[in-house]
Design a protein around this motif. Structure first.
Motif, PDB file in Angstrom:
ATOM      1  N   UNK A 171       0.855  -1.188   0.000  1.00 48.81           N
ATOM      2  CA  UNK A 171       0.000   0.000   0.000  1.00 48.81           C
ATOM      3  C   UNK A 171       0.889   1.235   0.000  1.00 48.81           C
ATOM      4  N   UNK A 172       0.371   2.312  -0.551  1.00 47.49           N
ATOM      5  CA  UNK A 172       1.121   3.565  -0.575  1.00 47.49           C
ATOM      6  C   UNK A 172       1.239   4.120   0.834  1.00 47.49           C
ATOM      7  N   UNK A 259      -2.584  -6.726   9.779  1.00 45.70           N
ATOM      8  CA  UNK A 259      -2.541  -5.316  10.170  1.00 45.70           C
ATOM      9  C   UNK A 259      -3.548  -4.502   9.360  1.00 45.70           C
ATOM     10  N   UNK A 260      -4.377  -3.773  10.069  1.00 45.50           N
ATOM     11  CA  UNK A 260      -5.164  -2.712   9.446  1.00 45.50           C
ATOM     12  C   UNK A 260      -4.464  -1.404   9.779  1.00 45.50           C
ATOM     13  N   UNK A 261      -4.606  -0.415   8.927  1.00 46.45           N
ATOM     14  CA  UNK A 261      -3.935   0.868   9.155  1.00 46.45           C
ATOM     15  C   UNK A 261      -4.949   2.002   9.207  1.00 46.45           C
ATOM     16  N   UNK A 262      -4.667   2.935  10.083  1.00 47.62           N
ATOM     17  CA  UNK A 262      -5.478   4.149  10.197  1.00 47.62           C
ATOM     18  C   UNK A 262      -4.549   5.335   9.989  1.00 47.62           C
ATOM     19  N   UNK A 263      -4.906   6.210   9.052  1.00 41.51           N
ATOM     20  CA  UNK A 263      -4.124   7.422   8.800  1.00 41.51           C
ATOM     21  C   UNK A 263      -5.021   8.637   8.931  1.00 41.51           C
ATOM     22  N   UNK A 264      -4.496   9.646   9.594  1.00 42.46           N
ATOM     23  CA  UNK A 264      -5.265  10.882   9.774  1.00 42.46           C
ATOM     24  C   UNK A 264      -4.316  12.062   9.652  1.00 42.46           C
ATOM     25  N   UNK A 265      -4.587  12.937   8.689  1.00 40.19           N
ATOM     26  CA  UNK A 265      -3.786  14.139   8.492  1.00 40.19           C
ATOM     27  C   UNK A 265      -4.571  15.335   9.007  1.00 40.19           C
ATOM     28  N   UNK A 266      -4.119  15.995  10.082  1.00 38.14           N
ATOM     29  CA  UNK A 266      -4.918  17.056  10.723  1.00 38.14           C
ATOM     30  C   UNK A 266      -5.187  18.261   9.836  1.00 38.14           C
ATOM     31  N   UNK A 267      -4.196  18.681   9.027  1.00 34.06           N
ATOM     32  CA  UNK A 267      -4.384  19.902   8.252  1.00 34.06           C
ATOM     33  C   UNK A 267      -4.452  21.119   9.161  1.00 34.06           C
ATOM     34  N   UNK A 268      -5.105  22.163   8.696  1.00 36.58           N
ATOM     35  CA  UNK A 268      -5.128  23.433   9.439  1.00 36.58           C
ATOM     36  C   UNK A 268      -6.204  23.498  10.515  1.00 36.58           C
ATOM     37  N   UNK A 269      -7.314  22.760  10.326  1.00 35.90           N
ATOM     38  CA  UNK A 269      -8.448  22.859  11.252  1.00 35.90           C
ATOM     39  C   UNK A 269      -8.538  21.606  12.123  1.00 35.90           C
ATOM     40  N   UNK A 270      -8.970  21.797  13.369  1.00 35.85           N
ATOM     41  CA  UNK A 270      -9.157  20.684  14.293  1.00 35.85           C
ATOM     42  C   UNK A 270     -10.584  20.152  14.193  1.00 35.85           C
ATOM     43  N   UNK A 327      12.688  -0.641   9.968  1.00 34.71           N
ATOM     44  CA  UNK A 327      12.065   0.169   8.917  1.00 34.71           C
ATOM     45  C   UNK A 327      10.551   0.218   9.109  1.00 34.71           C
ATOM     46  N   UNK A 328       9.961  -0.928   9.446  1.00 37.10           N
ATOM     47  CA  UNK A 328       8.511  -0.979   9.654  1.00 37.10           C
ATOM     48  C   UNK A 328       8.097  -0.085  10.813  1.00 37.10           C
ATOM     49  N   UNK A 329       8.891  -0.096  11.897  1.00 36.98           N
ATOM     50  CA  UNK A 329       8.567   0.724  13.070  1.00 36.98           C
ATOM     51  C   UNK A 329       8.593   2.206  12.738  1.00 36.98           C
ATOM     52  N   UNK A 330       9.451   2.624  11.808  1.00 36.70           N
ATOM     53  CA  UNK A 330       9.551   4.034  11.442  1.00 36.70           C
ATOM     54  C   UNK A 330       8.393   4.485  10.553  1.00 36.70           C
ATOM     55  N   UNK A 331       7.619   3.535  10.043  1.00 34.52           N
ATOM     56  CA  UNK A 331       6.531   3.874   9.139  1.00 34.52           C
ATOM     57  C   UNK A 331       5.212   4.105   9.861  1.00 34.52           C
TER      58      UNK A 331
END
Length: 453
Positions: A171-172, A259-270, A327-331
């Motif tokens: 996955x990317x 493993x499932x992955x969760x990604x969240x990019x906060x951006x400018x607003x909360x 390497x995996x831990x750093x991702x």
């Protein structure tokens, strides 16, 4: 039936075996808080029963020319009064047994090396131990139902048994936010946060989310408070281990998770906690689809199945696998696991007040477990500062959820840690001010040049 003369390591166990003898060993700790102070003799008799049912836990790590393997220990395990730090390394040599059972006041602790089992497999051992203890200590009429499957099935490498190279897929990876701060090489901090499961469930339901999604959202919000403005375009990227046994019909007690992955990019607003939870739940729903789990599982074990690596000598395998684990831990920013609602034998349940889980951390780890109305968030941290944990407690308190905490440190150690964390905070603030001044300085210099060509 006699126990096998030796056992193979599963795929994940091979990765963790590359850490053998180092200070980076990964150890699970499951603890049961009992109604009464632990009876050491009854616990020993219960341990004898549990290990007779699960002999694959009483093993030592041995090294061959090409692979590590597991060999039954020469001696029966002993339940001992707790004297070592939490999740203390289990492997120190070829005679080291890769699990331990200890007790302290009202607590029964089971610590298991990740080389031989994961959280779900270790939990099955603990449940059997508690059932046997309730019978030995209180005469409780516990059931005699054996764990399903033969000894071969209980110690199967289910990764290899279900491997399909064609199904592997990556996955990317986003640009990942990594938590800043001073870390320890040992003497980690272990913290348990205990809350009412009913209260947490009510808040999650109000947000139209599962408890796991809502708590992951709370962790994300706690981490978000530590993100500098310049890094809010990076993703808070978490891995969420998922048990694969039901998906593949496996009864193994060895490691078997995807493993499932969760990604969240906060951006400018909360965004609000409910908005984050909705995003998390969508990702977990997609990430736990069978095909997604299978694809990631196959990708996890693809390296170990590489023909060139299989032919390499053990020292080279360990080096390559150790680099891959680093390497995996750093991702990822951190790991969040959930054991869900834990059920023990009905006859043993009245003697158990709570179940908690911790693991030795690569950075920052969370494990959620629920027993009755006790929901425990186990936090393991290499960081000197506990800012994220403090943020999490405040976020939950702001939502009206309060509880109590257990910490693995004495008062003097806490004072020392607070002083170190305060020093770190002052240095970080000074560094940020210097960086801000440095950013403004070229503009002033350009102005002078413009006025005096």
């Amino acid at each position: 039936m006699a126990a096998p003369a030796w056992y193979r390591l599963d795929n994940v166990g091979k990765f963790y075996a590359s850490q053998a003898g180092s200070g980076n060993q990964t150890v699970f700790r499951l603890a049961a808080t009992m109604r009464d102070e632990v009876d050491a003799e009854a616990l020993q008799r219960a341990l004898d029963v549990a290990i007779a049912r699960f002999p694959g836990f009483n093993v030592c790590l041995r090294s061959g020319l090409f692979w590590h393997y597991l060999e039954p220990a020469k001696t029966a395990p002993r339940a001992e009064s707790e004297a070592l730090p939490v999740c203390f390394g289990l492997h120190t040599g070829p005679k080291s047994v890769l699990f331990r059972v200890t007790y302290y006041e009202r607590r029964i602790n089971v610590e298991v090396s990740h080389m031989i089992s994961d959280g779900r497999g270790s939990l099955e051992f603990l449940k059997t131990l508690l059932a046997a203890y309730a019978r030995e200590r209180y005469g409780a009429p516990v059931s005699e139902i054996a764990y399903p499957g033969t000894e071969a099935a209980k110690t199967e490498d289910s990764f290899s048994a279900n491997y399909d190279r064609a199904a592997a897929g990556g996955a990317t990876q986003p640009k990942v936010f990594r938590l800043p701060g001073w870390k320890r090489d040992d003497d980690f901090t272990y913290l348990e946060l205990h809350y009412s499961a009913a209260e947490v469930h009510a808040r999650a339901k109000a947000a139209d989310a599962t408890v796991t999604s809502w708590l992951i959202a709370a962790v994300i919000a706690a981490i978000r408070r530590e993100m500098p403005a310049a890094e809010r375009d990076r993703a808070i990227h978490m891995d969420v281990p998922v048990d694969l046994r039901s998906l593949f019909g496996s009864t193994t007690l060895r490691n078997f998770f995807g493993l499932a992955f969760v990604s969240y990019t906060p951006g400018d607003a909360d965004e609000s906690l409910a908005q984050i939870a909705a995003r998390v739940q969508r990702q977990l729903t997609d990430g736990t689809e069978p095909e997604a789990l299978k694809r990631r599982m196959m990708q996890m074990i693809k390296l170990e199945k590489n023909p060139l690596l299989r032919l390499a000598p053990l020292f080279l395998k360990d080096f390559v696998l150790d680099i891959a684990a680093w390497k995996t831990a750093r991702e990822v920013t951190c790991t969040v696991s959930s054991l869900g609602r834990v059920a023990v034998d009905e006859a043993a349940a009245p003697y158990v007040e709570g179940i908690s889980a911790l693991t030795s951390p690569a950075g920052l780890n969370f494990i959620v477990s629920t027993f009755g109305d006790d929901l425990c968030i186990g936090i393991s941290s290499r960081f000197v500062s506990l800012r994220v944990a403090r943020n999490l407690v405040r976020l939950l308190a702001d939502d009206g959820i309060t509880g109590f905490a257990n910490v693995s440190r004495e008062a003097a150690e806490i004072d020392r840690d607070l002083k170190e964390a305060q020093l770190e905070d002052r240095l970080l603030a000074a560094g940020a001010a210097w960086q801000q001044q440095k950013t403004r300085a070229p503009q002033r210099e350009q102005g002078r040049v413009g006025r005096n060509p």
